[in-house]
Design a protein around this motif. Structure first.
Motif, PDB file in Angstrom:
ATOM      1  N   GLN A  44     -10.267  19.906 -19.185  1.00 50.96           N
ATOM      2  CA  GLN A  44     -10.580  20.316 -20.563  1.00 50.96           C
ATOM      3  C   GLN A  44     -10.863  21.811 -20.688  1.00 50.96           C
ATOM      4  N   ARG A 103     -13.509  18.208 -25.405  1.00 51.49           N
ATOM      5  CA  ARG A 103     -14.327  17.019 -25.651  1.00 51.49           C
ATOM      6  C   ARG A 103     -14.667  16.390 -24.315  1.00 51.49           C
ATOM      7  N   PHE A 104     -15.722  15.580 -24.297  1.00 53.76           N
ATOM      8  CA  PHE A 104     -16.101  14.863 -23.094  1.00 53.76           C
ATOM      9  C   PHE A 104     -15.230  13.621 -22.979  1.00 53.76           C
ATOM     10  N   THR A 130     -11.491  23.171 -28.632  1.00 51.09           N
ATOM     11  CA  THR A 130     -11.205  21.761 -28.929  1.00 51.09           C
ATOM     12  C   THR A 130     -11.580  20.838 -27.771  1.00 51.09           C
ATOM     13  N   LYS A 151     -22.742  13.094 -26.671  1.00 54.59           N
ATOM     14  CA  LYS A 151     -21.611  13.753 -27.329  1.00 54.59           C
ATOM     15  C   LYS A 151     -20.261  13.103 -27.008  1.00 54.59           C
ATOM     16  N   ARG A 152     -20.268  11.930 -26.403  1.00 56.16           N
ATOM     17  CA  ARG A 152     -19.011  11.318 -25.946  1.00 56.16           C
ATOM     18  C   ARG A 152     -18.052  10.964 -27.076  1.00 56.16           C
ATOM     19  N   ASP A 153     -18.532  10.683 -28.265  1.00 58.09           N
ATOM     20  CA  ASP A 153     -17.673  10.271 -29.368  1.00 58.09           C
ATOM     21  C   ASP A 153     -17.295  11.424 -30.295  1.00 58.09           C
ATOM     22  N   ASP A 154     -17.834  12.608 -30.047  1.00 57.94           N
ATOM     23  CA  ASP A 154     -17.499  13.755 -30.891  1.00 57.94           C
ATOM     24  C   ASP A 154     -16.077  14.216 -30.606  1.00 57.94           C
ATOM     25  N   GLU A 155     -15.382  14.621 -31.660  1.00 56.87           N
ATOM     26  CA  GLU A 155     -13.998  15.105 -31.502  1.00 56.87           C
ATOM     27  C   GLU A 155     -13.942  16.397 -30.708  1.00 56.87           C
ATOM     28  N   THR A 156     -14.915  17.273 -30.938  1.00 60.29           N
ATOM     29  CA  THR A 156     -14.993  18.520 -30.172  1.00 60.29           C
ATOM     30  C   THR A 156     -16.443  18.762 -29.778  1.00 60.29           C
ATOM     31  N   VAL A 157     -16.606  19.488 -28.694  1.00 59.74           N
ATOM     32  CA  VAL A 157     -17.933  19.846 -28.211  1.00 59.74           C
ATOM     33  C   VAL A 157     -18.011  21.364 -28.185  1.00 59.74           C
ATOM     34  N   PHE A 214     -20.384  22.461 -23.487  1.00 53.18           N
ATOM     35  CA  PHE A 214     -19.379  22.002 -22.537  1.00 53.18           C
ATOM     36  C   PHE A 214     -19.458  22.820 -21.246  1.00 53.18           C
TER      37      PHE A 214
END
Length: 117
Positions: free
Chosen positions: A26, A36-37, A34, A88-94, A99
């Motif tokens: 990532q 994400r986890f 953009t 934060k696993r369900d967030d579209e971006t971190v 990160f």
């Protein structure tokens, strides 16, 4: 008993590879904002936690000396990583700093394990 310990060491390494590999894949997305986890990061962190606790128990059962300060610091770092990835696993971006912090903590945990003797 050594075979079981070595099995858990192998699984622990697979967990760290999953966590670090997920981060590394990532990195390009992180520079674009953009990142994400990915699920591999969560599963790797959970694998590390479970196998790490098992390894401490196996080493204590065999009568080996345990460096509790080192284990405590490694576990604290891993719990922070796991909490950040889980929340934060369900967030579209971190966010980039968050990160990057997970990546830095992962690498720090590796160096604590390898260099602290």
């Amino acid at each position: 008993m050594d075979v079981v310990t070595n099995l858990f060491v192998g699984l622990h390494i697979i967990g760290i590879a999953s966590l670090l590999g997920g981060f590394l894949t990532q990195m390009k997305a992180m520079s674009a904002g953009t990142a994400r986890f990915v699920p591999a990061m969560l599963h790797g962190a959970l694998t590390m936690l479970i196998t790490g606790v098992a390894l401490v128990g196996l080493n204590q059962a065999q009568g080996h000396d345990i460096n509790t300060l080192k284990i405590g610091i490694k576990m604290a770092v891993l719990v922070v990583i796991l909490a950040l990835v889980y929340v934060k696993r369900d967030d579209e971006t971190v966010e980039k700093p968050l990160f990057g912090a997970v990546g830095a903590l992962t690498v720090a945990n590796i160096f604590i394990a390898v260099l602290w003797t």
